[in-house]
Design a protein around this motif. Structure first.
Motif: not given
Ligand SMILES: *[C@@H]1O[C@H](CO)[C@@H](O)[C@H](O)[C@H]1NC(C)=O
Ligand SMILES: *[C@@H]1O[C@H](CO)[C@@H](O)[C@H](O)[C@H]1NC(C)=O
Ligand SMILES: *[C@@H]1O[C@H](CO)[C@@H](O)[C@H](O)[C@H]1NC(C)=O
Ligand SMILES: *[C@@H]1O[C@H](CO)[C@@H](O)[C@H](O)[C@H]1NC(C)=O
Ligand SMILES: *[C@@H]1O[C@H](CO)[C@@H](O)[C@H](O)[C@H]1NC(C)=O
Length: 217
Positions: A94, A140, A142
């Protein structure tokens, strides 16, 4: 009487003349004043006209100047651990990445792939969906990256010297292609390349990383 009669028109003429002279002087003065006013007006008008030009130039050079978006990898963690390394299962990482957009316009990018290499051979990949970093904001994301251990082991088998090594030296290559679009006039293509290297400790299943970035406008 006659004297008086003669004096009067003279006086009147004198009066008239001086009136005329006064008038002339006054009109010359007002001419001067008008000229001054005209010059002042011209100056004011020029300044008034120059203001938007200067503002435009300043805006154009600061606001519309396209700056490099910065991509960074904040952290990497292992999402799914493995029981045994030689199975069919992937090592799923991740990855927390951020895209910092310093521009006064949004930066839009298309979907991309992150390719992970082991000794020059692709052993995994991650998919980065298309996205947008708003003006002067940081986006941002992931990103999940799959590493296929079987491929790493195959490479190790081919190069028997580093077989069963305790750590794997992996590297990743990510190329993001996007556009900074401003007021529909200015469009600039941006290519951000982020190279990272990872060290995966097989026994502890820990990962360490470091990255270098390059941007092309
Ligand atoms: C982007 O997505 C399209 C459609 O899903 C896909 O065909 C293409 O390969 C993707 N591009 C990259 C670089 O992953
Ligand atoms: C492992 O990752 C690869 C991409 O690198 C993918 O094609 C494959 O489906 C994944 N396998 C599993 C079991 O998740
Ligand atoms: C990324 O994942 C972490 C941990 O699962 C989570 O706390 C965070 O909110 C996620 N960030 C985004 C932008 O999805
Ligand atoms: C890998 O992890 C193990 C267990 O934590 C540790 O003993 C070993 O020193 C680590 N190896 C490297 C190269 O960091
Ligand atoms: C990233 O890696 C590619 C190939 O792996 C290389 O061509 C490129 O120069 C590297 N860029 C940086 C900034 O390290």
């Amino acid at each position: 009487m006659a004297d008086n009669d003669q004096v009067k028109p003279l006086a009147a003429a004198h009066h008239l003349r001086s009136d005329y002279e006064d008038h002339e002087a006054m009109s010359a003065q007002s001419d001067l004043r008008r000229k001054k006013l005209y010059i002042q007006c011209c100056g004011c008008l020029t300044v008034l006209l120059l203001i938007p030009v200067v503002v435009f130039i300043v805006l154009f050079t600061t606001v519309c100047h396209v700056k490099n978006p910065g991509m960074r990898m904040n952290s990497v963690s292992i999402q799914r651990q493995l029981e045994v390394v030689d199975g069919d299962q992937n090592i799923t990482l991740l990855v927390d990445v951020q895209m910092k957009n310093p521009n006064y316009a949004s930066f839009k990018f298309i979907n991309a792939t992150s390719v992970v290499y082991y000794d020059g051979v692709a052993v995994g990949e991650g998919r980065i969906p298309a996205g947008m970093a708003k003006a002067r904001r940081t986006l941002r994301m992931n990103v999940t990256v799959d590493i296929v251990p079987a491929k790493v082991l195959m490479v190790q088998k081919l190069r028997s010297d580093n077989m069963n090594s305790e750590t794997w030296s992996l590297s990743s290559y990510t190329r993001i292609i996007g556009k900074v679009k401003m007021l529909k006039i200015i469009k600039k293509n941006v290519v951000v390349v982020l190279n990272c290297s990872f060290t995966y400790n097989v026994s502890s299943q820990a990962i360490q990383d470091s990255c270098t970035q390059r941007v092309k406008l």
